[in-house]
Design a protein around this motif. Structure first.
Motif, short mmCIF file in Angstrom:
data_model
loop_
_atom_site.label_atom_id
_atom_site.label_comp_id
_atom_site.label_asym_id
_atom_site.label_seq_id
_atom_site.Cartn_x
_atom_site.Cartn_y
_atom_site.Cartn_z
N UNK A 244 12.67 3.74 5.54
CA UNK A 244 11.31 3.70 5.00
C UNK A 244 11.05 2.44 4.19
N UNK A 245 12.02 2.02 3.39
CA UNK A 245 11.80 0.87 2.51
C UNK A 245 12.05 -0.47 3.20
N UNK A 246 12.62 -0.46 4.39
CA UNK A 246 12.87 -1.72 5.09
C UNK A 246 11.76 -2.09 6.06
N UNK A 247 10.82 -1.20 6.30
CA UNK A 247 9.74 -1.48 7.24
C UNK A 247 8.68 -2.36 6.58
N UNK A 248 8.30 -3.43 7.28
CA UNK A 248 7.32 -4.36 6.73
C UNK A 248 5.94 -3.72 6.61
N UNK B 199 5.47 -1.69 3.32
CA UNK B 199 5.57 -2.31 2.00
C UNK B 199 4.23 -2.20 1.27
N UNK B 200 4.31 -1.96 -0.02
CA UNK B 200 3.14 -1.75 -0.89
C UNK B 200 2.37 -0.50 -0.51
N UNK B 201 2.96 0.35 0.34
CA UNK B 201 2.33 1.62 0.69
C UNK B 201 3.20 2.82 0.35
N UNK B 202 4.46 2.57 0.06
CA UNK B 202 5.38 3.66 -0.24
C UNK B 202 5.31 3.98 -1.72
N UNK C 156 -2.78 3.95 -12.46
CA UNK C 156 -2.97 3.34 -13.78
C UNK C 156 -2.19 2.03 -13.91
N UNK C 157 -0.98 1.99 -13.37
CA UNK C 157 -0.13 0.80 -13.53
C UNK C 157 -0.45 -0.31 -12.53
N UNK C 158 -0.84 0.06 -11.31
CA UNK C 158 -0.95 -0.94 -10.25
C UNK C 158 -2.39 -1.29 -9.87
N UNK C 159 -3.34 -0.48 -10.24
CA UNK C 159 -4.72 -0.68 -9.78
C UNK C 159 -5.66 -1.06 -10.92
N UNK C 160 -5.13 -1.57 -12.01
CA UNK C 160 -5.95 -2.00 -13.14
C UNK C 160 -5.49 -3.39 -13.58
#
Length: 315
Positions: free
Chosen positions: A169-173, A176-179, A260-264
């Motif tokens: 899951x974490x190696x798929x391009x 990325x930024x969706x998991x 809160x952490x990533x979308x502000x």
């Protein structure tokens, strides 16, 4: 040496030696005798039984053939029963015994070949050592092997499979930024940092989590891998209920924290849609803070299980 000089004595709870009856002594003696039988002795006994069963089947076939030719009277139990007991049963036993002996011979040949590859020089033929293996030792080796395989399957292989799943899951391009991690241990922490996110929740009376939620999360986070669901006596929740409630609370919290952490940026939302998502998740989180079972109960009320049960029980 100590065990041979001082045999084991079974004691009661009061420390008194248990009485040894005649049947118990005979049972222990029989088990000890069975454990001392070697593979070579068992093979010889099976060969003798095979010959005796074959002779019995041949004699019965001969008698049956001549009896039918002479037009003799029927047997007390009937002709079919006579054939089944005196002819079919010995033939079946002959076939099974022969198959067992063939399998033993084949496995023995493979074992001898493997031993000769590992140890080239033997004082005697390896087959003689194999024939001296006792059934008790062989059974013990099988039990130990089965236990180790069970441990590997239930623990090591399971963890390895999970690790491979995460790696994929974490190696798929494209992912990325969706998991988004939704670990079941997130809300199990004994203390949480005092930051803007938690102060925002506290301003809406949605922080800290109630003690009941902590109990449910702790129960779910420490639950081992099981083959079936269980429910403790007196507990209104079963294992699946604990997992569902913990998953609902954890994913709601993680979704709010991620937004809160990533979308502000600089205290402002980057997208109004993300703010709406945060507010919606916050509303659901408030329900869980007031009653951790609220979403579970809503899900059960909308379930069609009672309807399906009624249809199944209808005539």
């Amino acid at each position: 040496r100590k065990a041979s000089l001082y045999p084991r004595v079974s004691l009661t709870e009061e420390g008194i030696p248990e009485p040894t009856g005649r049947l118990a002594r005979h049972a222990r003696r029989a088990n000890s005798w069975f454990g001392r039988i070697t593979l070579g002795q068992l093979s010889k006994v099976a060969t003798v039984m095979l010959v005796m069963l074959f002779v019995s089947a041949a004699i019965t076939t001969w008698d049956l053939f001549h009896g039918l030719a002479a037009g003799g009277e029927g047997t007390l139990l009937g002709f079919k029963t006579f054939v089944a007991v005196h002819l079919v049963l010995p033939i079946v036993l002959v076939v099974l015994t022969a198959i067992g002996l063939i399998l033993v011979k084949v496995n023995k040949a493979h074992a001898i070949e493997a031993l000769q590859r590992i140890i080239p020089h033997w004082k005697k033929k390896p087959g003689k050592y194999i024939d001296k293996v006792r059934l008790g030792d062989l059974l013990q080796m099988g039990l130990l092997r089965g236990g180790s395989v069970s441990t590997l399957t239930s623990t090591i292989y399971m963890n390895r499979i999970r690790g491979l799943g995460y790696a994929v899951a974490y190696s798929r391009e494209d992912l990325k930024n969706r998991v988004l991690d939704n670990e079941i241990y997130t809300l199990q922490a004994s203390s949480f940092p005092d930051n803007d996110f938690h102060r925002r929740l506290a301003a809406d009376e949605a922080w800290p989590p109630p003690a009941e939620m902590g109990r449910i999360v702790g129960h779910a986070a420490t639950m081992p891998t099981k083959l079936w669901l269980e429910q403790d006596e007196g507990d209104p929740l079963n294992d699946l209920d604990y997992l569902v409630v913990c998953g609902q609370a954890t994913i709601c919290y993680n979704l709010m924290k991620h937004a809160w952490d990533e979308c502000r940026r600089d205290g402002e939302w980057l997208d109004p849609g993300t703010e709406e998502l945060f507010e919606h998740a916050l509303a659901e989180w408030k329900k869980l803070v007031r009653d951790p079972l609220s979403l579970l109960n809503d899900r059960k009320r909308r379930s069609r299980l009672p309807e399906l049960k009624a249809q199944a029980e209808a005539p």
